[in-house]
Scaffold this active site. Structure first.
Site: not given
Length: 327
Positions: A14, A75, A129, A131, A133
Site C-alpha cells: 500500500g 502486489r 505503511t 498502519d 504495524d
C-alpha cells in the site's frame, strides 16, 4: 561494500505519504556517494517486467511534498513463484544492480529476504505503511500524515453529529492493527474505539453510548475495519436493536486516508531513513530494517519486521477508557 556502484529502490504494498520523500533521499544520498540509483516501477511486478530506470537529480526534484509514489506500487502474485523471481533477478543483473532498498511493509520485506536467501542480494528495508504495524519502529512513513487526515475528517463529522445529536460510527483502515483507530479516538475525543486487538462487546458498547449520549449529545465511535464484529456498517446494525430511538449514522473514510501531502514529520522521517539506508549499504550492511525509537534511528535484522508482531497499545486503550464521559 565500499565498491558499491549501482543500487535499486522500490516501493511496494500500500502507498503511504512520504514515500516520495524517501525515494528523493535515497537518490540524492546515492549520487552523493558516487552510486547510480535505479528506480523499479510498481515494486516486484516491475522487477519481473524489467521496468527499471536510472533516477537522476531531475527525477526527484520537487517531489518531497507529493503523496503517493512516483515509482508506483503493486502486489505481484507471480513473484511468489521462483521461476518469476529468477527472471526478476536476471533483470537486476543485466543492469548490474548490486543491492536493493525496499520501502514498504512486512510483505515487502519478506519478498526481499527471499531474494537475499536465494540469490544473495543485499537489502535494506524502510518501513512505509500508514498502519504503523511494523515491529522495531515507533513510527512508519505515512502514519503521521494518515492520522492527521483522519482526525481532520472526524472533527468535521463531529460538527454535524453535534448539531443533530447523532451517533456516528466512523470506519478507518486497519485490518490487523488498531493504531490508526486508537490514536484517532484519543486525538478526536471519540467516545469509544473498536480495534482488532480487543474483543468487542455489542451490549456493553450500547450501554456506553446510552450513558454518554443521553439522547442529547453527539457520540463518535471509531471502528477499525478489522474489528472481529465487522466494519462500521455491521457494528451500527448490531447496535441498533439496543438503541432504537437513537439517530445512528455511519461513515467510511476509505482511501482518503492514504492520500495527501505528507506532514513535516513524515518528510523528515522518510528523508532520514532514506539517507541512512544508502549509508548502511555503502558500509556493507545487509538484511537490516531501519526504525525510529524516540528521536533516534535504530537498526534491526529485517526478519523482525516480517515475523514479529506489534503489541497492542494498552496505555492508549486505558487512556481512552479514563476519558470516557460517564455523567
Amino acid at each position: 561494500m565500499s565498491e558499491l556502484k549501482r543500487i535499486g529502490v522500490l516501493t511496494s504494498g500500500g502507498d503511504s505519504p512520504g514515500m516520495n520523500a524517501c525515494i528523493r533521499a535515497v537518490v540524492k544520498a546515492g549520487i552523493g556517494k558516487g552510486i547510480q540509483v535505479f528506480g523499479i516501477e510498481d515494486g516486484y511486478k516491475g522487477m519481473i517486467e524489467d521496468r527499471i530506470r536510472e533516477l537522476t537529480y531531475t527525477d526527484v526534484n520537487n517531489i518531497i511534498h507529493l503523496g503517493g509514489t512516483i515509482l508506483g506500487t503493486a502486489r505481484s502474485e507471480e513473484f511468489k513463484l521462483k521461476e518469476w523471481r529468477e527472471k526478476a533477478v536476471a533483470n537486476l543483473r543485466k543492469l548490474q544492480i548490486e543491492a536493493l532498498i525496499l520501502i514498504g511493509g512486512d510483505g515487502t520485506f519478506a519478498g526481499g529476504m527471499t531474494l537475499t536467501n536465494e540469490f544473495d542480494i543485499p537489502i535494506i528495508g524502510i518501513p512505509g505503511t500508514i498502519d504503523n504495524d511494523i515491529h522495531g519502529t515507533e513510527f512508519t512513513i505515512g502514519y503521521d500524515t494518515c492520522l492527521n487526515t483522519v482526525v481532520e475528517a472526524v472533527d468535521k463529522i463531529r460538527d454535524t453529529a453535534s448539531s443533530h445529536h447523532r451517533v456516528f460510527f466512523i470506519e478507518v483502515m486497519g485490518r490487523a492493527s488498531g493504531y490508526i483507530a486508537l490514536n484517532t479516538a484519543i486525538a478526536s475525543g471519540a467516545e469509544s474505539v473498536l480495534i482488532p486487538e480487543t474483543v468487542t462487546d455489542i451490549p456493553l458498547l450500547a450501554d456506553q453510548i446510552r450513558n454518554q449520549n443521553k439522547g442529547i449529545r453527539s457520540s463518535i465511535i471509531i471502528v477499525a475495519e478489522g474489528d472481529e464484529e465487522g466494519g462500521a456498517k455491521e457494528i451500527m446494525k448490531k447496535v441498533k436493536p439496543y438503541l432504537e430511538t437513537y439517530d445512528l449514522k455511519c461513515s467510511i473514510l476509505g482511501h482518503i486516508q492514504r492520500g495527501g501531502s505528507p506532514s513535516a514529520f513524515d518528510r523528515i522521517l522518510a528523508t532520514r531513513m532514506g539517507v541512512k539506508a544508502v549509508e548502511l549499504l555503502f558500509e556493507g550492511k545487509k538484511s537490516m530494517m531501519i526504525g525510529q525509537i524516540g528521536r533516534d534511528l535504530v537498526f534491526h535484522n529485517i526478519l523482525e519486521g516480517t515475523t514479529d508482531h506489534v503489541s497492542k497499545d494498552d496505555s492508549g486503550i486505558g487512556l481512552l477508557k479514563l476519558l470516557l464521559t460517564k455523567g
